[in-house]
Design an enzyme around this catalytic site. Structure first.
Site, short mmCIF file in Angstrom:
data_model
loop_
_atom_site.label_atom_id
_atom_site.label_comp_id
_atom_site.label_asym_id
_atom_site.label_seq_id
_atom_site.Cartn_x
_atom_site.Cartn_y
_atom_site.Cartn_z
N CYS A 14 14.41 24.65 3.58
CA CYS A 14 13.50 25.37 2.68
C CYS A 14 12.67 24.35 1.89
O CYS A 14 12.83 23.15 2.04
CB CYS A 14 14.29 26.25 1.72
SG CYS A 14 15.52 27.30 2.50
N ASP B 57 12.88 23.64 -1.28
CA ASP B 57 13.62 22.94 -2.33
C ASP B 57 15.13 22.83 -2.08
O ASP B 57 15.83 22.23 -2.88
CB ASP B 57 13.44 23.68 -3.67
CG ASP B 57 12.04 24.20 -3.85
OD1 ASP B 57 11.14 23.35 -3.93
OD2 ASP B 57 11.84 25.43 -3.85
N LYS C 169 0.84 -1.21 0.00
CA LYS C 169 0.00 0.00 0.00
C LYS C 169 0.87 1.26 0.00
O LYS C 169 2.08 1.19 0.29
CB LYS C 169 -0.91 -0.02 1.24
CG LYS C 169 -0.16 -0.04 2.57
CD LYS C 169 -1.09 -0.35 3.74
CE LYS C 169 -0.33 -0.38 5.06
NZ LYS C 169 -1.17 -0.89 6.17
N ARG D 291 -10.60 0.12 14.75
CA ARG D 291 -10.56 0.82 13.46
C ARG D 291 -11.71 0.34 12.57
O ARG D 291 -12.62 1.11 12.28
CB ARG D 291 -9.19 0.58 12.80
CG ARG D 291 -8.88 1.48 11.64
CD ARG D 291 -7.41 1.50 11.29
NE ARG D 291 -6.87 0.23 10.83
CZ ARG D 291 -5.61 0.05 10.43
NH1 ARG D 291 -4.77 1.08 10.45
NH2 ARG D 291 -5.17 -1.13 10.03
N TYR E 266 15.95 31.15 6.06
CA TYR E 266 14.79 31.89 6.57
C TYR E 266 14.85 32.04 8.08
O TYR E 266 15.18 31.10 8.81
CB TYR E 266 13.49 31.16 6.21
CG TYR E 266 13.19 31.16 4.73
CD1 TYR E 266 12.92 32.35 4.05
CD2 TYR E 266 13.15 29.96 4.03
CE1 TYR E 266 12.64 32.33 2.69
CE2 TYR E 266 12.86 29.94 2.67
CZ TYR E 266 12.60 31.12 2.01
OH TYR E 266 12.32 31.10 0.68
N ARG F 176 0.64 -10.80 6.72
CA ARG F 176 0.60 -9.56 5.94
C ARG F 176 1.89 -8.80 6.27
O ARG F 176 1.95 -8.01 7.21
CB ARG F 176 -0.64 -8.74 6.35
CG ARG F 176 -1.94 -9.52 6.29
CD ARG F 176 -3.14 -8.64 6.62
NE ARG F 176 -3.08 -8.01 7.92
CZ ARG F 176 -3.63 -8.50 9.04
NH1 ARG F 176 -4.30 -9.63 9.03
NH2 ARG F 176 -3.52 -7.84 10.18
N HIS G 7 -6.26 -7.32 13.39
CA HIS G 7 -5.05 -6.51 13.33
C HIS G 7 -4.70 -6.08 14.75
O HIS G 7 -5.57 -5.66 15.51
CB HIS G 7 -5.32 -5.27 12.45
CG HIS G 7 -4.10 -4.48 12.09
ND1 HIS G 7 -2.98 -5.04 11.54
CD2 HIS G 7 -3.83 -3.15 12.21
CE1 HIS G 7 -2.07 -4.09 11.32
NE2 HIS G 7 -2.56 -2.95 11.73
C1 LIG Z 1 -0.54 -1.77 6.92
C2 LIG Z 1 -1.10 -3.03 7.46
C3 LIG Z 1 -0.30 -4.16 7.60
C4 LIG Z 1 1.21 -4.13 7.42
O1 LIG Z 1 1.79 -3.59 8.59
P1 LIG Z 1 3.36 -3.56 8.80
O2 LIG Z 1 3.51 -3.06 10.18
O3 LIG Z 1 3.90 -2.63 7.79
O4 LIG Z 1 3.85 -4.96 8.61
C5 LIG Z 1 -0.90 -5.34 7.97
N1 LIG Z 1 -2.22 -5.41 8.21
C6 LIG Z 1 -3.03 -4.33 8.11
C7 LIG Z 1 -4.48 -4.48 8.41
C8 LIG Z 1 -2.49 -3.11 7.76
O5 LIG Z 1 -3.29 -2.04 7.68
#
Ligand SMILES: *Cc1c(COP(=O)(O)O)cnc(C)c1O
Length: 374
Positions: A310, A312, A40, A136, A264, A219, A166
């Site tokens: 800055c 750039d 992602k 979430r 700046y 994941r 998660h």
């Molecule tokens: C982003 C995400 C992950 C990956 O997490 P990492 O900490 O980068 O391994 C896994 N599961 C869900 C639901 C996420 O949103």
């Protein structure tokens, strides 16, 4: 989006590091488990399609993304593996997802009821998200989860492909909250009459430090890119190889007389006659303004960022005269020294994830094999 290809500032991404991180993690999994690469947010800034391809070469069998567009980008690039969208997708795109064989996360019955009205012949692959404590998305109570699972089982319009949760604290030393989430998840799972193909709970941190509860797919996200999800709190069981370096060159170099100020706000004043170099990168590239006072590497030496960063350009104090074109490492190695994304993050008061995600499209991404450009 204009990419600065005629400027020396660039992100250098080592494909071999990405492959090694994925291979090392796969070698720790039991034989029944798969690794899905989380790509992602443009592969955490590393390039979504490129990263997906490198992880596939190393054995990843599927991908996770945050939004439907990212999944479609992977399909457009010709990737045919399972792709799971981890966030909630507007139900009006259920058919688009089904047509492209993209798996969606579902967190309530109402979504399924609406999708039932929209879907036609092609079934939609669904993963039910369970909220065991992240707060979430996902089902919070067992009864509604059970009802949705049963609904999926008897419907021809859906393919019940997965269930997952998660963790909120898998990267912390204290495991109390983590264990509570595991307990809740097991309770949800025990209600299923049939387990779907994928039961998954592990982000990188969970897989690195709590592998026992991996389910049959992980994941794997931040670890792909060689970054430790805990920053410097917990030690990784294997060496994560940083995949991304940030490099530039001095675009200007001069001797500044004692008492003259820089940038700046004139927040920095030379205490003596000093050599000051200018680097053509700034906060518009994602090199954050709060990094004033941090350092870069030139010729194996740390050089302090002086004065405000800055949009750039920014200035560093250099120990002697270095010519225009001298290499500057903002993240990566120079001689014996290195600067990691975690170092940058700690200085900026954030996490390594936010640093690599924050590099903007103005910086070209150059892909190499251990430093050799393809
Ligand atoms: C982003 C995400 C992950 C990956 O997490 P990492 O900490 O980068 O391994 C896994 N599961 C869900 C639901 C996420 O949103």
């Amino acid at each position: 989006m204009v990419v600065g290809i005629h400027r020396p500032s660039k992100l250098v991404i080592n494909a071999e590091a990405i492959r090694n991180n994925v291979k090392n993690e796969i070698s720790r999994l039991d034989g029944h488990s798969e690794l899905f690469a989380v790509v992602k947010a443009n592969g955490y800034g590393h390039g979504i399609v490129e990263t997906a391809k490198f992880t596939k070469q190393a054995g990843a069998t599927g991908f996770c993304v945050a939004i439907l567009d990212e999944a479609l980008a992977l399909r457009d690039a010709g990737l045919t593996e399972t792709i799971l969208v981890l966030g909630i997708t507007d139900v009006k795109y259920a058919k688009l997802a089904a047509e492209n064989d993209i798996s969606l996360t579902v967190g309530d019955q109402a979504w399924l009821d609406e999708a039932t009205q929209i879907l036609d012949q092609k079934p939609l692959k669904v993963h039910l998200g369970i909220d065991t404590g992240m707060g979430r998305i996902g089902f919070q109570d067992g009864a509604s989860f059970k009802k949705a699972a049963d609904y999926l089982e008897q419907s021809q319009q859906f393919n019940f492909e997965g269930v997952f949760t998660h963790f909120a604290t898998a990267d912390e030393k204290d495991t109390t909250y983590f264990n509570l989430q595991v307990e809740r998840f097991n309770h949800f799972i025990s209600q299923l009459t049939r387990r779907p193909r994928y039961v998954h709970v592990s982000n990188t941190a969970t897989s690195l430090w709590h592998a026992a509860c991996n389910g049959n797919m992980i994941r794997f996200g931040v670890g792909i890119y060689g970054m430790n999800p805990s920053g410097k709190t917990l030690e990784s069981p294997f060496d994560l190889q940083p995949a991304m370096s940030l490099e530039s060159e001095l675009s200007f170099s001069k001797l500044v007389q004692k008492g003259r100020s820089i940038s700046y706000g004139a927040t920095y004043t030379a205490k003596e006659d000093e050599w000051i170099g200018t680097i053509p990168i700034g906060y518009a590239d994602g090199y954050e303004r709060r990094l004033q006072g941090f350092h870069v590497l030139i010729d194996g030496q740390f050089c302090e960022i002086v004065g405000r960063i800055c949009m750039d350009q920014m200035m560093v104090r250099i120990p002697k005269s270095y010519p225009v074109g001298t290499k500057v490492i903002l993240a990566g190695k120079s001689g014996e020294k290195s600067i990691t994304m975690t170092d940058i993050a700690e200085y900026a008061g954030t996490i390594n994830y936010e640093i690599t995600c924050g590099f903007t499209q103005r910086l070209p991404r150059i892909y190499t094999e251990n430093g050799v450009v393809n």
